[in-house]
Scaffold this motif. Structure first.
Motif, PDB file in Angstrom:
ATOM      1  N   VAL A 642       0.838  -1.208   0.000  1.00  0.00           N
ATOM      2  CA  VAL A 642       0.000   0.000   0.000  1.00  0.00           C
ATOM      3  C   VAL A 642       0.868   1.250   0.000  1.00  0.00           C
ATOM      4  CG1 VAL A 642      -1.584   1.343   1.400  1.00  0.00           C
ATOM      5  CG2 VAL A 642      -1.983  -1.082   1.066  1.00  0.00           C
ATOM      6  N   LEU A 645       2.724   1.680  -3.386  1.00  0.00           N
ATOM      7  CA  LEU A 645       1.771   2.058  -4.427  1.00  0.00           C
ATOM      8  C   LEU A 645       1.290   3.482  -4.227  1.00  0.00           C
ATOM      9  CD1 LEU A 645      -0.570  -0.949  -5.125  1.00  0.00           C
ATOM     10  CD2 LEU A 645       0.882   0.270  -6.722  1.00  0.00           C
ATOM     11  N   ALA A 646       1.037   3.806  -2.957  1.00  0.00           N
ATOM     12  CA  ALA A 646       0.552   5.166  -2.676  1.00  0.00           C
ATOM     13  C   ALA A 646       1.564   6.179  -3.149  1.00  0.00           C
ATOM     14  CB  ALA A 646       0.301   5.307  -1.180  1.00  0.00           C
ATOM     15  N   LEU A 649       1.665   5.989  -7.139  1.00  0.00           N
ATOM     16  CA  LEU A 649       0.478   6.404  -7.892  1.00  0.00           C
ATOM     17  C   LEU A 649       0.116   7.842  -7.615  1.00  0.00           C
ATOM     18  CD1 LEU A 649      -1.591   3.147  -7.473  1.00  0.00           C
ATOM     19  CD2 LEU A 649      -0.478   3.980  -9.525  1.00  0.00           C
ATOM     20  N   LEU A 650       0.275   8.241  -6.373  1.00  0.00           N
ATOM     21  CA  LEU A 650      -0.092   9.619  -6.065  1.00  0.00           C
ATOM     22  C   LEU A 650       0.897  10.588  -6.666  1.00  0.00           C
ATOM     23  CD1 LEU A 650      -1.381   9.214  -2.434  1.00  0.00           C
ATOM     24  CD2 LEU A 650      -2.665   9.552  -4.533  1.00  0.00           C
ATOM     25  N   HIS A 653      -0.002  10.762 -10.269  1.00  0.00           N
ATOM     26  CA  HIS A 653      -1.278  11.430 -10.381  1.00  0.00           C
ATOM     27  C   HIS A 653      -1.119  12.934 -10.284  1.00  0.00           C
ATOM     28  CE1 HIS A 653      -5.596  10.907 -10.527  1.00  0.00           C
ATOM     29  NE2 HIS A 653      -5.708  11.923  -9.710  1.00  0.00           N
TER      30      HIS A 653
END
Lengths: 655, 101, 170
Positions: A642, A645-646, A649-650, A653
């Motif tokens: 988590v 990935l956080a 991806l953030l 993003h």
């Protein structure tokens, strides 16, 4: 650089190395044979004395130098060289002449001693070191021999090392000297940094007549400190600092305040040693050094000389006061040496190195005479040193009495003895320099000197015998008497031999005395400065009268009753030893406590146990992760995924 | 609303999270294993959805192989669980902590 | 709403419902219950596969997964004769942190999916019928070798299982 082997050079080198050869031969070959060792030692110094005479009379007045290149590291070039100028030639005579007398005297005094050879080996080593100081042509070489003299004096003072007091006295002398030497080496380094050389001739020419030579100093020092501003010191301050640091060496060696504490204790050595070291040579080395570097002390704008003059005067006063109440004959003479050294240093401080060297020369003669006479007395009274247990020796030991009397008269400064001329020169210098306080001090101390010396003479020699040994005393053997007689000659006559004129040539500038011939020289002080002569003689008369009223036929010392607590202070040497002991023990203890705390808490505690504890703590914390349960691992895995990935991806993003 | 790729993928994600929840929270070894299979299925769904919406048959091929390998894996895993049960006489995950420090 | 969409929502809901019930069912703590619900989940997923035009895979899912794998599961549960799970101390900290992690993951995934830019083709052709699948598997793609290897893998798995479940020879 090729050594120039002129006859003078060879002679100087021989003078220097003969005692060393004697010491080496005694140490390695003839330790068991006392007689042979003594002969070797006496022969070496006799030869040196003859060669010194030759150098004195047959070479010119110009300075000559012989150098061997010894050590060359970067900018530092240390050479081993011998400098022959009037100053060193005079000093050579003093050292070898007085030394020769003492060597002969020792043969009688230490007869039958267990370590006869060791004594003469040490004595020769000492002579070698002292000659090295006298002949050195640069500060580094002088420092090497300076330390050697310290070591030799340690060996000699602690000669009877089985006695605890002697061993302690030797240590005390060495350590106090060391403190002075610390300042000395700092001064040498500062001189080298500032002026680029430690050779006397080069230094003299570098400083010749320049007003502010250290104006260029701030630059090299600035470069050393990276050019920071705080290192830019006023040239006068720097000049004074260099002078005072170099003076610290003299302070240690010549026992000036506050490093005076070792001299009285050094009386634990045999009496000839006291005569040699503490009257004639070693303590004079300090004054000699000051005269050698006089041109450094004399830089316009430097305040070193004023401070030196006052330290000298203060030491003289302190020592004279302490001498008033001592009861050991050697101690009285030791304090009088201190006092006279103060006079010499004061003279240097009054811009009069000529009179200082003059007084040094005469003092060497009459003080050695006094010490050897005291040795004769002690020997006759079976090693009794308390003057209140002597008495009536005037009739028992006539030659000793006569020579001792002459020595005392010279010390007090009575015309026509040698001491009068040299002391008068110093007092005259004080007047010429318009330094009235120091003049008054000098006169007062002259009076005190006469007082305590008269006390000594009246109690020890006059009156009736006060003890068994004194009543059975008789004259000492010839080997001890003849040096006394020989030394009595310069004691009487040296004032008029023109020594002051000779030494004046080494210090151009200032008052130059003239050698007008023997009979004119006898009266020249009165022509030159009648005030100084008059006051000096007045002081002598006053002191003698006072002593006579108190001490003629006295059974015990009446002074403590009259002046009470002051007498006690004087007798206990103003408690300087106690003060130093307290100071050293306090500093030592504090340092030890700090070091202990540091070792216990920082090194052992923080670094050793801290590292151990931290590692253990981390281990214990991390162990909790290993639960053995698969679910925990799965959870941690998921949590990790988590997080990663956080972050990924953030981030993308956000783009 | 038109059902698109996102919807299928959302279902797949939800299913995956459910499976993960089961792995983390349940104590019975077999239930944990079943949740694991749930996660595999969620992945299969995502693969097929991508294959459908990106005109690429490779996705379906992958699913084919995944199912096969999953079958083999289940067989071996269950054999392991049986062996473990025989040793420890318990299928509770808190009893299987011999790797604990 | 068009039929396919409605069907999607139905099957999706069923999948998620049964999936949830596998993990945490309120009926009983018997693992058999969980197994049953897993079977139902697989069937619902097969429906989703059909909607995605992967007919062959839907069939394989039911045949292999529901038919073989789950049966195997149930065999083992029966073999071990597991009773109901005893209630043990509930680790609240673990539950909270675990749920938190999973929710975080779910949130991340959803956000990524609905964040746009999934790089999908516009108006894709519908492919995936069995004939195309067969061609892809055996001739057109590079999947022939993996296909054969997978068969060997199954053999290996069989041997492994036999070895693992052998009783110690006395």
């Amino acid at each position: 650089m090729e050594p120039t082997l002129s006859p003078a050079g060879i002679a100087a080198l021989t003078i220097l190395l003969l005692p060393l050869a004697a010491a080496a031969v005694i140490a390695f070959c003839t330790q068991r044979d006392g007689e042979r060792s003594a002969n070797l030692s006496i022969g070496a110094i006799a030869l040196s004395f003859i060669l010194s005479l030759g150098l004195f009379f047959f070479t010119g007045d110009k300075a000559q130098e012989i150098t061997f290149n010894w050590l060359s590291v970067g900018d530092l070039k240390v050479s081993f060289g011998l400098l022959l100028d009037p100053l060193s030639k005079l000093m050579l005579l003093v050292v070898t002449g007085v030394g020769l007398m003492i060597h002969i005297y020792s043969r009688g005094y230490l007869h039958g001693d267990r370590s006869f050879s060791r004594y003469f080996a040490s004595l020769s080593l000492f002579t070698f070191s002292m000659l090295g100081i006298v002949l050195a042509n640069n500060l580094f070489m002088m420092f090497v021999f300076w330390e050697l003299v310290g070591v030799s004096s340690y060996l000699l003072i602690g000669f009877w090392f089985e006695k605890n007091s002697a061993a302690d006295a030797a240590k005390k002398a060495f350590l106090t000297n060391r403190v002075g030497d610390f300042g000395f080496i700092l001064g040498i380094i500062l001189t080298w940094v500032a002026l680029g050389s430690v050779n006397f001739a080069e230094l003299a020419s570098a400083l010749d007549g320049k007003a502010f030579p250290f104006a260029s100093l701030t630059e090299p020092l600035g470069k050393i400190a990276g050019g920071t501003h705080w290192w830019v010191v006023h040239p006068n301050v720097l000049a004074t600092l260099v002078g005072l640091l170099l003076f610290m060496g003299a302070m240690g060696k010549s026992a000036q305040f506050p490093l005076h504490v070792w001299l009285p204790d050094a009386m634990e050595g045999p009496t000839p040693v006291s005569a040699l070291i503490h009257a004639a040579t070693m303590v004079a080395a300090g004054v000699f050094m000051l005269c050698r570097i006089f041109f450094i002390l004399d830089i316009p704008g430097s305040h070193a000389l004023e401070i030196i003059a006052w330290i000298g005067g203060f030491t003289a006063l302190l020592a004279a006061l302490m001498a008033l109440q001592q009861n050991d004959i050697k101690r009285i003479l030791a304090y009088s040496t201190l006092s006279q050294l103060g006079y010499m240093v004061m003279a240097v401080g009054l811009h009069a190195p000529g009179p200082a060297m003059f007084h040094l020369t005469t003092h060497a003669a009459f003080k050695a005479l006094l010490f050897l006479g005291a040795g004769s007395v002690i020997y006759a009274c079976h090693h009794e040193q308390n003057i209140w247990k002597m008495g009536g020796l005037r009739e028992a030991m006539p030659t000793t009495w006569r020579t001792f009397q002459w020595g005392t008269l010279a010390l007090c400064g009575v015309w026509p003895f040698a001491g009068f001329f040299s002391k008068d020169a110093i007092l005259a210098a004080a007047l010429e320099h318009q330094n009235i306080p120091l003049f008054v001090l000098g006169v007062f101390i002259a009076g005190l000197t006469t007082f305590y010396m008269s006390r000594l003479v009246l109690v020890a020699f006059c009156g009736n015998a006060r003890s068994e040994e004194a009543s059975h005393a008789h004259e000492s053997p010839n080997v001890m008497i003849w040096p006394l007689k020989i030394l009595a000659v310069p004691t009487l006559l040296a004032g008029a031999w023109g020594i002051d004129a000779y030494i004046g040539k080494a210090f151009p500038g200032g008052h130059q005395p003239h050698n007008e011939g023997f009979w004119q020289n006898l009266f020249s002080p009165f022509n030159h400065n009648i005030l100084a002569a008059a006051f000096g003689l007045l002081a002598v008369v006053a002191g003698y009268q006072l002593a006579r009223t108190l001490y003629v036929n006295a059974a015990s010392d009446p002074l403590p009753d009259k002046i009470g607590v002051l007498a006690k202070l004087a007798r206990d040497r103003f408690y300087f030893d106690e003060l130093y002991e307290w100071f050293i023990s306090v500093t030592q203890e504090t340092l030890a406590k700090v070091a202990d705390w540091f070792d216990r808490w920082v090194i052992a505690g923080l670094l050793v146990r801290g590292t151990h504890g931290t590692t253990e703590l981390f281990g214990r914390a991390l162990r909790l992760v290993q639960t053995g349960s698969l679910q925990t691992y799965a959870f941690l895995f998921a949590a990790g995924v988590v997080l990663v990935l956080a972050w990924q991806l953030l981030q993308t993003h956000a783009h | 609303m038109n059902v698109g790729l996102e919807h299928y993928l959302t279902v797949s994600a939800m299913l995956f999270c459910l499976g993960l929840l089961g792995v983390i929270l349940r104590r019975n070894v077999l239930v944990i294993y079943m949740s694991l299979e749930l996660m595999l299925n969620a992945a299969n769904l995502a693969l097929v959805a991508f294959s459908r919406f990106n005109e690429n048959l490779t996705g379906q091929m992958m699913v084919f192989f995944v199912i096969t390998v999953a079958a083999a894996e289940v067989a071996v895993g269950l054999a392991l669980i049986v062996a473990l049960y025989r040793k420890r006489q318990s299928a509770h995950v808190e009893d299987l902590t011999s790797l604990k420090l | 709403m068009a039929l396919p969409d409605a069907l999607f929502y139905l099957f999706a809901f069923l999948t998620l419902l049964f999936g949830a019930l596998v993990v945490a069912n309120p009926f009983s703590r018997n693992p058999v219950t969980s197994a049953m619900f897993l079977v139902l989940t697989i069937c619902a997923m097969a429906g989703l596969f059909v909607l995605l035009n992967a007919f062959f895979l839907a069939a394989v899912q039911i045949l292999v997964y529901a038919g073989a794998v789950m049966v195997l599961f149930l065999f083992v549960i029966m073999l071990l004769d597991l009773k109901e799970e005893q209630r043990r101390k509930i680790n609240l900290f673990g539950i909270v942190t675990g749920t938190g992690a999973v929710l975080g993951l779910g949130f991340l995934l959803t956000r990524t999916i609905w964040g746009g830019d999934l790089n999908q083709s516009a108006n894709p052709r519908v492919i995936g019928d069995t004939k195309a699948l067969g061609l892809e598997l055996f001739t057109k793609g590079q999947f022939l070798l993996p296909f054969e290897i997978v068969s060997v893998l199954l053999l290996v798995a069989m041997v492994g299982v036999i070895l693992l479940s052998k009783k110690e020879l006395k």
